[in-house]
Design a protein around this motif. Structure first.
Motif, PDB file in Angstrom:
ATOM      1  N   LYS A 177       0.931  -0.928   0.326  1.00  0.00           N
ATOM      2  CA  LYS A 177      -0.583  -0.194   0.007  1.00  0.00           C
ATOM      3  C   LYS A 177       0.881   1.015   0.062  1.00  0.00           C
ATOM      4  O   LYS A 177       0.415   2.262  -0.886  1.00  0.00           O
ATOM      5  N   ARG A 178       2.122   1.418   0.690  1.00  0.00           N
ATOM      6  CA  ARG A 178       2.581   2.563   0.696  1.00  0.00           C
ATOM      7  C   ARG A 178       3.680   2.761  -0.250  1.00  0.00           C
ATOM      8  O   ARG A 178       3.544   3.752  -0.891  1.00  0.00           O
ATOM      9  N   PHE A 179       4.501   1.531  -0.945  1.00  0.00           N
ATOM     10  CA  PHE A 179       4.615   1.233  -2.269  1.00  0.00           C
ATOM     11  C   PHE A 179       4.173   2.245  -3.646  1.00  0.00           C
ATOM     12  O   PHE A 179       3.936   3.525  -3.882  1.00  0.00           O
ATOM     13  N   TYR A 180       2.876   1.243  -3.764  1.00  0.00           N
ATOM     14  CA  TYR A 180       2.088   1.629  -4.709  1.00  0.00           C
ATOM     15  C   TYR A 180       1.887   3.436  -4.776  1.00  0.00           C
ATOM     16  O   TYR A 180       1.012   3.801  -5.584  1.00  0.00           O
ATOM     17  N   GLY A 181       0.792   3.263  -3.193  1.00  0.00           N
ATOM     18  CA  GLY A 181       0.439   4.311  -3.107  1.00  0.00           C
ATOM     19  C   GLY A 181       1.470   6.040  -2.980  1.00  0.00           C
ATOM     20  O   GLY A 181       1.472   6.978  -4.079  1.00  0.00           O
ATOM     21  N   ALA A 182       2.821   5.673  -3.193  1.00  0.00           N
ATOM     22  CA  ALA A 182       3.216   7.208  -3.588  1.00  0.00           C
ATOM     23  C   ALA A 182       4.158   6.612  -4.511  1.00  0.00           C
ATOM     24  O   ALA A 182       4.446   7.921  -4.929  1.00  0.00           O
ATOM     25  N   VAL A 183       3.988   5.597  -5.499  1.00  0.00           N
ATOM     26  CA  VAL A 183       5.061   5.820  -7.380  1.00  0.00           C
ATOM     27  C   VAL A 183       3.346   6.251  -7.732  1.00  0.00           C
ATOM     28  O   VAL A 183       3.371   7.078  -8.874  1.00  0.00           O
ATOM     29  N   PHE A 184       2.192   5.524  -7.706  1.00  0.00           N
ATOM     30  CA  PHE A 184       1.300   5.346  -8.533  1.00  0.00           C
ATOM     31  C   PHE A 184      -0.094   6.568  -7.943  1.00  0.00           C
ATOM     32  O   PHE A 184      -0.894   7.055  -8.461  1.00  0.00           O
ATOM     33  N   GLY A 185       0.031   7.021  -6.560  1.00  0.00           N
ATOM     34  CA  GLY A 185      -0.834   7.333  -6.030  1.00  0.00           C
ATOM     35  C   GLY A 185      -2.350   6.282  -6.033  1.00  0.00           C
ATOM     36  O   GLY A 185      -3.683   7.127  -5.445  1.00  0.00           O
ATOM     37  N   TRP A 186      -2.198   4.863  -6.072  1.00  0.00           N
ATOM     38  CA  TRP A 186      -2.989   4.466  -5.771  1.00  0.00           C
ATOM     39  C   TRP A 186      -3.822   4.029  -4.310  1.00  0.00           C
ATOM     40  O   TRP A 186      -2.512   4.673  -3.346  1.00  0.00           O
ATOM     41  N   GLU A 187      -4.808   3.741  -3.943  1.00  0.00           N
ATOM     42  CA  GLU A 187      -5.535   3.118  -2.566  1.00  0.00           C
ATOM     43  C   GLU A 187      -5.653   1.850  -2.753  1.00  0.00           C
ATOM     44  O   GLU A 187      -6.729   1.960  -3.355  1.00  0.00           O
ATOM     45  N   ALA A 188      -5.396   1.553  -1.780  1.00  0.00           N
ATOM     46  CA  ALA A 188      -6.371  -0.008  -1.195  1.00  0.00           C
ATOM     47  C   ALA A 188      -7.862   0.430  -0.150  1.00  0.00           C
ATOM     48  O   ALA A 188      -7.196  -0.023  -0.353  1.00  0.00           O
ATOM     49  N   THR A 189      -8.867  -0.634  -1.329  1.00  0.00           N
ATOM     50  CA  THR A 189      -9.953  -0.310  -0.224  1.00  0.00           C
ATOM     51  C   THR A 189     -10.733  -1.603  -0.225  1.00  0.00           C
ATOM     52  O   THR A 189     -10.356  -2.310  -0.813  1.00  0.00           O
ATOM     53  N   HIS A 190     -11.451  -1.649   0.743  1.00  0.00           N
ATOM     54  CA  HIS A 190     -11.978  -3.001   1.461  1.00  0.00           C
ATOM     55  C   HIS A 190     -13.207  -2.992   0.928  1.00  0.00           C
ATOM     56  O   HIS A 190     -14.033  -2.508   1.708  1.00  0.00           O
ATOM     57  N   ASN A 191     -13.207  -4.162   0.164  1.00  0.00           N
ATOM     58  CA  ASN A 191     -15.062  -4.304  -0.133  1.00  0.00           C
ATOM     59  C   ASN A 191     -15.901  -5.262   0.795  1.00  0.00           C
ATOM     60  O   ASN A 191     -15.222  -6.090   1.744  1.00  0.00           O
ATOM     61  N   GLU A 192     -16.617  -4.655   1.351  1.00  0.00           N
ATOM     62  CA  GLU A 192     -18.215  -5.298   2.119  1.00  0.00           C
ATOM     63  C   GLU A 192     -18.210  -6.938   1.840  1.00  0.00           C
ATOM     64  O   GLU A 192     -18.092  -6.923   1.041  1.00  0.00           O
ATOM     65  N   GLY A 193     -17.625  -7.540   3.288  1.00  0.00           N
ATOM     66  CA  GLY A 193     -17.636  -9.074   2.778  1.00  0.00           C
ATOM     67  C   GLY A 193     -17.071  -9.481   2.209  1.00  0.00           C
ATOM     68  O   GLY A 193     -16.847 -10.875   1.658  1.00  0.00           O
ATOM     69  N   ALA A 194     -15.710  -8.923   2.062  1.00  0.00           N
ATOM     70  CA  ALA A 194     -14.349  -9.628   1.203  1.00  0.00           C
ATOM     71  C   ALA A 194     -13.481  -9.920   2.226  1.00  0.00           C
ATOM     72  O   ALA A 194     -13.888  -8.921   2.977  1.00  0.00           O
ATOM     73  N   PRO A 195     -12.552 -10.818   1.867  1.00  0.00           N
ATOM     74  CA  PRO A 195     -12.003 -11.343   3.188  1.00  0.00           C
ATOM     75  C   PRO A 195     -10.708 -10.529   3.393  1.00  0.00           C
ATOM     76  O   PRO A 195     -10.557  -9.722   2.332  1.00  0.00           O
ATOM     77  N   GLU A 196      -9.915 -10.115   5.008  1.00  0.00           N
ATOM     78  CA  GLU A 196      -9.884  -9.597   5.212  1.00  0.00           C
ATOM     79  C   GLU A 196      -8.721  -9.068   4.643  1.00  0.00           C
ATOM     80  O   GLU A 196      -7.640  -8.033   4.534  1.00  0.00           O
ATOM     81  N   ASP A 197      -7.970  -9.841   3.812  1.00  0.00           N
ATOM     82  CA  ASP A 197      -6.551  -9.448   3.215  1.00  0.00           C
ATOM     83  C   ASP A 197      -6.776  -9.283   1.608  1.00  0.00           C
ATOM     84  O   ASP A 197      -5.846  -9.786   1.032  1.00  0.00           O
ATOM     85  N   VAL A 198      -8.100  -8.836   1.044  1.00  0.00           N
ATOM     86  CA  VAL A 198      -8.452  -8.515   0.385  1.00  0.00           C
ATOM     87  C   VAL A 198      -9.027  -7.235  -0.648  1.00  0.00           C
ATOM     88  O   VAL A 198      -9.440  -6.906   0.478  1.00  0.00           O
ATOM     89  N   PHE A 199      -8.408  -6.720  -1.178  1.00  0.00           N
ATOM     90  CA  PHE A 199      -8.363  -5.351  -1.578  1.00  0.00           C
ATOM     91  C   PHE A 199      -8.497  -4.969  -3.059  1.00  0.00           C
ATOM     92  O   PHE A 199      -7.906  -5.280  -3.936  1.00  0.00           O
ATOM     93  N   ASN A 200      -9.126  -3.560  -3.515  1.00  0.00           N
ATOM     94  CA  ASN A 200      -9.060  -3.121  -4.583  1.00  0.00           C
ATOM     95  C   ASN A 200      -8.261  -1.859  -4.944  1.00  0.00           C
ATOM     96  O   ASN A 200      -8.302  -0.975  -3.786  1.00  0.00           O
ATOM     97  N   TRP A 201      -7.176  -2.241  -5.765  1.00  0.00           N
ATOM     98  CA  TRP A 201      -6.489  -0.853  -5.618  1.00  0.00           C
ATOM     99  C   TRP A 201      -7.588   0.331  -6.568  1.00  0.00           C
ATOM    100  O   TRP A 201      -8.167   0.052  -8.169  1.00  0.00           O
ATOM    101  N   GLN A 202      -7.617   1.450  -6.417  1.00  0.00           N
ATOM    102  CA  GLN A 202      -8.637   2.278  -6.914  1.00  0.00           C
ATOM    103  C   GLN A 202      -7.621   4.124  -6.851  1.00  0.00           C
ATOM    104  O   GLN A 202      -6.584   4.032  -7.031  1.00  0.00           O
TER     105      GLN A 202
END
Length: 267
Positions: A157-182
């Motif tokens: 999250k830190r690396f790709y946020g710093a390089v591309f400005g990405w944010e990792a978001t968590h969808n309700e009901g998804a496993p706790e270690d699964v995120f979407n890059w936005q």
């Protein structure tokens, strides 16, 4: 059809395959997905035999030979940037590595660099010129999704946020270690891709890596074609909220994943 003529900075824009046998890979993916191979413009000694894969007349991916000793067969994911040199510096500043410094691709399709995040996942950055990226995405016969598997979610999250400005978001009901890059509020399937923890069964010596997903209309048939052509089924098929998915390797050993989609708008 999800046709694209340009991409925003920070979006995945292209995927390609490095294969030790371009002709064999052309035949395999032609049978599996229906792709056709077109050599890139320019002399083969300059292009390295690289070419584009098309589906129904639209560019969907690239295919080329192994470029260096020890390079494994693999699918690569490309992120669009307006300045490959500046983005490569951001990669280094964020703790990553630049495996191939920015260079102009022969024939002037664009400028690119090959990079690696701190946990070992390899990706490329692409500054388009004549070539803008995939012309068809999120459709059967095309590339649809890029997913990062890592043992360091916070570090990613830190690396790709710093390089591309990405944010990792968590969808309700998804496993706790699964995120979407936005980026800029995009949502799947128009969003960037996924982030998830490395499964426990993956050997510890396997570094973080990016998965590439393609859409097919019949996953069971695609699995049988893969196995019949000399590839392997690694995981699946599995049912997820928007698709049936499977992870496979092609006959040359390159890993890829397939989805049989069940997008909400198709219901």
């Amino acid at each position: 059809m999800s046709e694209r003529s340009e991409y925003n900075d920070g979006e995945f824009c292209w995927v390609d395959l490095a294969s030790p046998d371009v002709d064999a890979s052309t035949r395999f993916y032609g049978e599996l997905i229906g792709w056709e191979f077109e050599p890139a413009p320019g002399p083969p000694e300059e292009t390295g035999g690289y070419g584009n894969l098309s589906y129904r007349g639209k560019l969907v991916a690239g295919l080329g030979g192994i470029m260096g000793e020890g390079q494994p067969p693999a699918w690569s994911s490309y992120v669009k940037t307006s300045d490959a040199d500046a983005t490569a510096r951001k990669v280094k500043d964020a703790g990553g590595a630049v495996l191939m410094e920015p260079f102009d691709i022969p024939g002037d399709p664009g400028r690119m660099a090959v990079c690696q995040d701190p946990e070992g996942a390899v990706f490329s950055i692409f500054q388009p010129k004549e070539h803008k990226g995939a012309e068809l995405v999120n459709e059967v016969g095309a590339w649809s999704w890029n997913n990062l598997l890592t043992r360091d979610l916070d570090g990613a999250k830190r690396f790709y946020g710093a390089v591309f400005g990405w944010e990792a978001t968590h969808n309700e009901g998804a496993p706790e270690d699964v995120f979407n890059w936005q980026v800029e509020g995009q949502r799947w399937p128009e969003g960037l891709g996924g982030l998830m923890g490395m499964p426990d069964e993956v050997p510890s010596e396997v570094p973080s890596y990016w998965e590439v997903y393609f859409l097919v209309d019949d996953l069971d048939r695609a699995i049988e074609v893969t196995k019949g052509g000399g590839g392997r089924l690694l995981v699946g098929p599995l049912d997820v909220p928007v698709a049936r998915i499977a992870a496979l390797t092609d006959p040359q050993g390159a890993a890829f994943s397939l989805m049989e989609p069940d997008f909400p708008e198709q219901r």
